[in-house]
Design an enzyme around this catalytic site. Structure first.
Site, PDB file in Angstrom:
ATOM      1  N   GLU A  14      -0.912   2.363   7.309  1.00 52.84           N
ATOM      2  CA  GLU A  14      -1.027   3.428   6.351  1.00 52.84           C
ATOM      3  C   GLU A  14      -1.847   4.391   6.749  1.00 52.84           C
ATOM      4  O   GLU A  14      -1.569   5.633   6.636  1.00 52.84           O
ATOM      5  CB  GLU A  14      -1.753   2.755   5.221  1.00 52.84           C
ATOM      6  CG  GLU A  14      -1.224   1.860   4.112  1.00 52.84           C
ATOM      7  CD  GLU A  14       0.173   2.179   3.866  1.00 52.84           C
ATOM      8  OE1 GLU A  14       0.392   3.252   3.715  1.00 52.84           O
ATOM      9  OE2 GLU A  14       1.055   1.089   4.131  1.00 52.84           O
TER      10      GLU A  14
ATOM     11  N   ALA B 145       0.879  -1.115  -0.058  1.00 54.19           N
ATOM     12  CA  ALA B 145      -0.112  -0.049   0.063  1.00 54.19           C
ATOM     13  C   ALA B 145       0.953   1.247   0.169  1.00 54.19           C
ATOM     14  O   ALA B 145       1.945   1.164   0.289  1.00 54.19           O
ATOM     15  CB  ALA B 145      -0.763   0.145   1.110  1.00 54.19           C
TER      16      ALA B 145
END
Ligand code: ZN
EC number: 3.4.11.-
Length: 964
Positions: A411, A375
């Site tokens: 994230e 990610a």
């Protein structure tokens, strides 16, 4: 192009140039609007207004730094020499990087590009970026207008661009422009200096292709209803924004961005900020989206995407809109709902924890079919590869869910650590990665307290992993010197990601740090200053900077040896504590890096002592010297010692043999001693007295909790890799099976089928995980009953065409079935791999295909994965790595890797992270001299191999085991 270059001599010292443009070169800020007096006579007033407007426009044009030199795509020029784009012609500029260009002593002032970093004399303040995206032929064209502030007087504007066909418009004050290939930098040389404190504007237009290679602005595709659909998305970290537009592509050059995207209206476009206004063109029917202006940010987490995804959304209590965008069928099936749900909870959690509000009005999560990383934390538009964000609750295992959860937690943490406050430069990348990694455990613990992440799993999964890597002489300090662009990917490894978590107890005063540096950058000293202040306010005067520099600037960590000694004068004992740099194998001589701290650390050592009847309270000792003696409580012959209780310190502890014997006895009776994690000590490698490792495993049949088993199994798989194909292997695997058998039989297999067990959130996590861990150990080390059960499940699936295998153990059953059963089962799984839509199921089916003993099938899989569309590009590397993990596929994967290296390198070359994952993956199991020699002979195989070599050359593991 086609413009003339001035003579090289003229360029050498910046003098001797014609001053004919001198006045026009002095670029000033745009003037404010002139006040126009209303004249009595309306007509004259109108005429004056027009005249004023013309003058203001003319002045504005003159004051802009504009150029009209157009270049071919810089990638086409392969000379490696700088080429000139000056108004005088296209001849090579004499005097590129590395060549002497003048007699002046202070060359860097004359040639700021001699340094690989941007010179810093001008800074971008705002980018107006307009792009037209052509999805039919995968190209885009753009214009960027950069507002620049001059910091120090300079004639040069130096900025990055890579693979762009750049067009500089309207020559006013330009001397020349040249491109430095190696550095991907344009140098715009002016006739006269820009002045400090003034603001200038640079206008550039450019064209480029939307490549198929996972970097910059790239394309990706997926199939829906047998139709191939495309999307285009960005990946700018660490140095690929320059592939999408000319910019100052270093994290310290924060600026605001106003983005406009124009594209075919059948697509949606997304960026960091929400769409402010959008319009359809009357001419071609195209859609233009104007995105709101961003806060100050770095280029590497700017992002946009053009796709025809759909979404689901939710809103936080504070009004932030969260949307998850994915393929329409995934959205329809609800595969994004889990991530959406936890993201909403996490935004609230982090806001409370850091006491700093989320900065943007929205957060989009974008699930893309392929991506170079798991990610990327773009501010307000985080991009995830599908496997790390889409979850089909009915068919996903708890480990898949946990992995996915941790990626999301990581994230979202970056929205603060990384995006709001950004490292000044890549050498301190751990300032963001280390924190985000640490919070994977804190955040997941908040979401699912039963998982017991923060306290326990952190030790087994993070601390021990990183200590293993960091104990190799190939390790590096967590703060690394990074000068060249090629160094940057190197620092994104597990050491930077994980080691930062040392002394995590200190990381509880983030708020001040975040508030002081928000929308800006920070270096490690900024953090230490904040921590020292926080400590002082608590009355503890510790120079954190001095202490932490020893940890972050030195590679590795110490092993602290504690031994108990009897005093000659007194009838009592004292302890001697010594520290040395911990290294696997006898590699000390290989450590050539000079340490300014002489491999001495300040170690906060907690020690507990006890005997058969009682455990005394713990004491804390600060170790500063190589060897120290301390007296801690009452001790006698039967007193044992445990150091680094709960393993919160980033160092290893070793003891004298007598203490080891006492501890092993305690393992069976004293739960406190179990905190001396098994795995942790198994990995003491050559430091451990012989015989200790197996005796540590010997207590496992009595163990009933998940974490010690989890720790042990991780250690056992490591040993398995190293002992495989050695004479002792059978002895070893029999011993492991014996230890596992009783607990495995007692726990049995999960009885519930799909549908009832699907919701792992509600499940009794620890029991299920222990059951899974035991089944995995039993099946992989060859327990016959385990094999029979797996085969029965697969047979039932094939005959009934109903998958009744509990989701939590499907990966184990599939792999065991494929390895034990015939080719038809492989074909069956291959067929299911194609027909399944759930990403988690697809992933484990593909992995199961690599478990076959049949080298013909493995070879077929390898070839199919690279040459056909059948295996998603994202998964090709995993296929090779998994084939390499299969003892039958080991040589095959290694041979395949060497034969296809050129293709793989061409495809993933620049996505170094993927390449290094592949290299370490295929070399992981090489353990003979011949194989190791082959690695070193392979051309182009880089640093990761060296690191693996060091690891496998750790012969002490073998030797230590053999002597047991
Ligand atoms: Zn990260």
């Amino acid at each position: 192009m086609g413009l003339n270059d001035s003579s090289p001599g003229a360029m050498r010292n910046g003098r001797g140039l014609s001053d004919q443009w001198a006045e026009s070169v002095v670029v000033r800020p745009r003037t404010t609007e002139r006040h126009i007096t209303v004249h009595k006579r309306l007509v004259l007033g109108f005429a004056l207004s027009i005249l004023t407007l013309i003058i203001v426009t003319a002045v504005a044009v003159v004051l802009s730094v504009q150029f009209e030199a157009c270049g071919t795509r810089d990638r086409d020029e392969t000379t490696g020499e700088p080429s000139s784009r000056g108004p005088g012609g296209s001849a090579k500029l004499n005097g590129g990087r590395g060549e002497r260009m003048g007699e002046k002593g202070d060359e860097e002032v004359v040639q700021p590009w001699r340094n690989s970093r941007l010179p810093g004399s001008v800074r971008p303040r705002h980018y107006d970026l307009r792009l037209a995206v052509y999805m039919d032929n995968f190209t885009f064209s753009g214009e960027v207008s950069i507002e620049l502030e001059c910091i120090n007087a300079t004639r040069f504007i130096v900025l990055h661009a890579d693979r762009l066909e750049v067009c500089w418009r309207s020559v006013i004050n330009l001397d020349r422009i040249f491109f430095l290939h190696v550095l991907c930098m344009y140098v715009v040389a002016l006739h006269r200096e820009m002045k400090p404190m003034r603001v200038y504007r640079l206008n550039v237009s450019f064209d480029a292709a939307i490549e198929d290679e996972l970097l910059g602005f790239f394309r990706s595709s997926y199939t829906m209803q047998r139709e191939r659909r495309y999307l285009a998305v960005t990946q700018f970290s660490p140095i690929h924004a320059r592939k999408a537009f000319p910019c100052f592509d270093e994290p310290v050059y924060k600026a605001t961005f106003s983005l406009t995207l124009r594209h075919d209206p059948q697509y949606t476009s997304l960026s960091n900020m929400p769409v402010e206004s959008s319009s359809l063109s009357d001419e071609d029917g195209w859609l233009t989206n104007h995105f709101a202006r961003t806060p100050r940010m770095s280029t590497y987490y700017l992002a946009w995407a053009v796709c025809n995804f759909t979404y689901r959304e939710t809103q936080t209590d504070s009004g932030v809109t969260i949307r998850l965008y994915a393929r329409p069928d995934a959205i329809l099936s609800g595969a994004g709902d889990y991530a959406l749900h936890i993201t909403k909870r996490l935004l609230g959690f982090y806001q409370d924890y850091f006491k700093v509000q989320y900065s943007l009005p929205k957060l989009d999560l974008l699930a893309v079919p392929k991506h170079p990383y798991a990610a990327m934390e773009n501010w307000g538009l985080s991009v995830f590869v599908e496997q790390k964000i889409l979850l089909d609750a009915d068919v996903s295992s708890s480990s898949y869910q946990m992995e996915l959860t941790m990626v999301v937690v990581h994230e979202i943490c970056h929205q603060w650590f990384g995006d709001l406050v950004t490292p000044v430069w890549w050498e301190d990348v751990w300032l963001k990665e280390g924190f985000a990694h640490f919070f994977e455990y804190v955040g997941t613990d908040f979401l699912f307290p039963k998982w017991n992440m923060e306290k326990q799993r952190f030790l087994t999964d993070v601390l021990h992993e990183v200590m293993l890597l960091d104990g190799l002489s190939s390790s590096h300090p967590i703060s690394q010197e990074v000068e060249q662009a090629t160094d940057i990917d190197r620092v994104f490894d597990w050491i930077a990601y994980k080691k930062c978590c040392l002394n995590s107890a200190l990381f509880h005063c983030f708020q001040d740090y975040l508030l002081s540096h928000m929308y800006s950058n920070a270096a490690r000293d900024d953090l230490w200053r904040k921590l020292s202040q926080a400590m002082r306010s608590e009355g503890r005067d510790i120079d954190i900077g001095e202490m932490m520099d020893r940890w972050t600037l030195q590679m590795g960590y110490p092993v602290v040896t504690i031994s108990k000694n009897q005093s000659e004068q007194l009838p009592t004992y004292y302890i001697t504590v010594s520290q040395e740099h911990f290294l696997y194998g006898e590699e000390v001589s290989a450590v050539t890096r000079v340490s300014t701290h002489e491999n001495n650390w300040q170690v906060p050592l907690t020690v507990a002592v006890g005997n058969t009847s009682a455990v005394c309270s713990e004491s804390l000792i600060w170790i500063n010297n190589k060897t120290e003696t301390h007296r801690i409580g009452q001790m006698d012959d039967s007193t044992w010692l445990v150091g680094n209780i709960n393993q919160t310190g980033y160092f290893r502890v070793n003891y004298d043999l007598q203490n080891w014997k006492l501890l092993i006895q305690q393992l069976h009776t004293n739960p406190q001693v179990k905190l001396v994690c098994i795995q942790y000590h198994l990995r003491l490698a050559g430091y451990l007295p012989q015989g200790v490792p197996l005796q540590l495993i010997g207590y496992l049949p009595e163990e009933t909790s998940f974490l010690p088993w989890h720790a042990a199994s991780r250690a056992l798989y490591q040993l398995d890799k190293l002992l495989d194909r050695t004479d002792e292997y059978r002895l070893f695997s029999d011993y492991v099976l014996k230890q596992v058998a009783s607990r495995y039989h007692q726990m049995g297999w999960p009885t519930n089928g799909p549908g009832t067990e699907g919701n792992v959130l509600q499940a009794s996590y620890q029991t299920e995980e222990l059951q899974r861990e035991l089944i995995m150990l039993a099946c992989s080390f060859g327990n016959k009953q385990c094999h029979r059960q797996a085969v029965a499940y697969i047979s039932d699936w094939i005959s009934s065409n109903k998958n009744r295998i509990p989701p939590n153990i499907r990966d184990i059953v599939y792999c065991t079935g494929v390895s034990l059963m015939d080719e038809d089962v492989w074909e069956f799984i291959w067929m299911k791999f194609h027909s399944s839509n759930a990403v988690s199921e697809k992933k484990i089916l593909l992995e199961a295909l690599t478990c076959s003993d049949n080298t013909f099938l493995l070879n077929r899989l390898l070839n199919l994965s690279l040459t056909s569309d059948l295996v998603p590009e994202q998964d090709v590397i995993d296929v090779i790595i998994h084939v390499g993990r299969n003892p039958q596929g080991r040589n095959l994967a290694w041979r395949y890797f060497r034969e296809k290296w050129d293709i793989l390198n061409a495809r993933y070359g620049e996505a170094l992270f993927m390449n290094s994952k592949l290299i370490s993956g295929v070399t992981e199991f090489l353990n003979t001299e011949r194989e190791l020699n082959e690695v070193s002979e392979s051309s182009g195989v880089v640093f990761s191999v060296i690191s693996r070599l060091k690891m496998t050359s750790d012969r002490k593991w073998h030797l230590g085991f053999r002597k047991v």
